[in-house]
Design a protein around this motif. Structure first.
Motif, mmCIF file in Angstrom:
data_model
loop_
_atom_site.group_PDB
_atom_site.id
_atom_site.type_symbol
_atom_site.label_atom_id
_atom_site.label_comp_id
_atom_site.label_asym_id
_atom_site.label_seq_id
_atom_site.Cartn_x
_atom_site.Cartn_y
_atom_site.Cartn_z
ATOM 1 N N TRP A 35 1.035 -1.029 0.014
ATOM 2 C CA TRP A 35 -0.148 -0.040 -0.112
ATOM 3 C C TRP A 35 0.987 1.145 -0.068
ATOM 4 O O TRP A 35 0.592 2.126 -0.844
ATOM 5 C CB TRP A 35 -0.810 -0.115 1.219
ATOM 6 N N GLN A 36 1.852 1.145 0.748
ATOM 7 C CA GLN A 36 2.894 2.356 0.785
ATOM 8 C C GLN A 36 3.297 2.474 -0.380
ATOM 9 O O GLN A 36 3.617 3.828 -0.903
ATOM 10 C CB GLN A 36 3.877 2.199 2.044
ATOM 11 N N ALA A 37 3.874 1.514 -1.142
ATOM 12 C CA ALA A 37 4.531 1.630 -2.360
ATOM 13 C C ALA A 37 3.894 2.152 -3.455
ATOM 14 O O ALA A 37 4.182 3.032 -4.315
ATOM 15 C CB ALA A 37 5.264 0.075 -2.895
ATOM 16 N N TRP A 38 2.364 1.559 -3.466
ATOM 17 C CA TRP A 38 1.514 2.172 -4.388
ATOM 18 C C TRP A 38 1.220 3.641 -4.192
ATOM 19 O O TRP A 38 1.248 4.434 -5.024
ATOM 20 C CB TRP A 38 0.017 1.274 -3.988
ATOM 21 N N HIS A 39 1.112 4.101 -2.971
ATOM 22 C CA HIS A 39 0.956 5.524 -2.665
ATOM 23 C C HIS A 39 2.187 6.412 -3.150
ATOM 24 O O HIS A 39 1.945 7.556 -3.781
ATOM 25 C CB HIS A 39 0.823 5.840 -1.155
ATOM 26 N N ARG A 40 3.313 6.057 -2.963
ATOM 27 C CA ARG A 40 4.625 6.733 -3.412
ATOM 28 C C ARG A 40 4.522 6.895 -4.856
ATOM 29 O O ARG A 40 5.042 7.809 -5.455
ATOM 30 C CB ARG A 40 5.860 6.041 -3.026
ATOM 31 N N SER A 41 4.223 5.682 -5.434
ATOM 32 C CA SER A 41 4.442 5.751 -7.055
ATOM 33 C C SER A 41 3.234 6.519 -7.492
ATOM 34 O O SER A 41 3.437 7.344 -8.652
ATOM 35 C CB SER A 41 4.168 4.081 -7.503
ATOM 36 N N GLY A 42 2.088 6.875 -6.776
ATOM 37 C CA GLY A 42 0.903 7.676 -7.370
ATOM 38 C C GLY A 42 1.527 9.003 -7.131
ATOM 39 O O GLY A 42 1.354 9.950 -7.999
#
Length: 159
Positions: A35-42
């Motif tokens: 979830w954190q990686a997805w947020h950072r990429s967004g």
């Protein structure tokens, strides 16, 4: 003859619940990392999109500018770039006079505010198109501007 049971015993239910909680304990930290990686990429995509839009807009504006008119004013938290452009504000007038000389029609300004992490742009039409403008670049007024890019942490101008 023995009868077949239709339910689980209490011990079997406790073992199943323990296994479920154990699997959940392994699964939640992995999902949190994803979830954190997805947020950072967004967030990174948003920054890249804004940076690309700002880059294209600056490039287009500089292509119609008078390089000698470029003014850069820096403070600790802001950068103001001003330059003349031959594009008309309405986009309908020609950019040359009858002798083929470029007529300068407007000031274009870009303002970086590090406190708001944004770059804003505005256009100020000259009173009349002129061959060699003598008036100074106008002062910055944010209410007459529009945001070109957000999420900008640095804005450097090499002079």
């Amino acid at each position: 003859m023995r009868r077949r049971r239709g339910a689980f015993t209490f011990a079997e239910t406790l073992v199943a619940a323990g296994l479920f909680l154990l699997l959940l304990g392994f699964f939640v930290p992995i999902m949190r990392i994803c979830w954190q990686a997805w947020h950072r990429s967004g967030d990174m995509q948003t920054v890249q999109r804004d940076t690309l839009a700002l880059s294209f807009r600056l490039r287009r504006d500089f292509a119609t500018s008078r390089p000698e008119s470029l003014l850069v004013r820096r403070t600790a938290a802001t950068v103001l770039i001003s330059f003349l452009s031959y594009e008309s504000v309405q986009g309908t007038e020609t950019m040359w006079n009858e002798n083929g000389d470029i007529l300068w029609r407007k000031w274009v300004q870009y303002f970086f505010d590090s406190a708001r992490h944004s770059v804003r742009r505005r256009e100020i039409a000259l009173a009349t198109p002129v061959l060699d403008p003598t008036e100074a670049a106008p002062a910055w007024h944010a209410e007459q501007s529009s945001q070109v890019a957000g999420h900008v942490s640095q804005f450097q101008v090499a002079s």
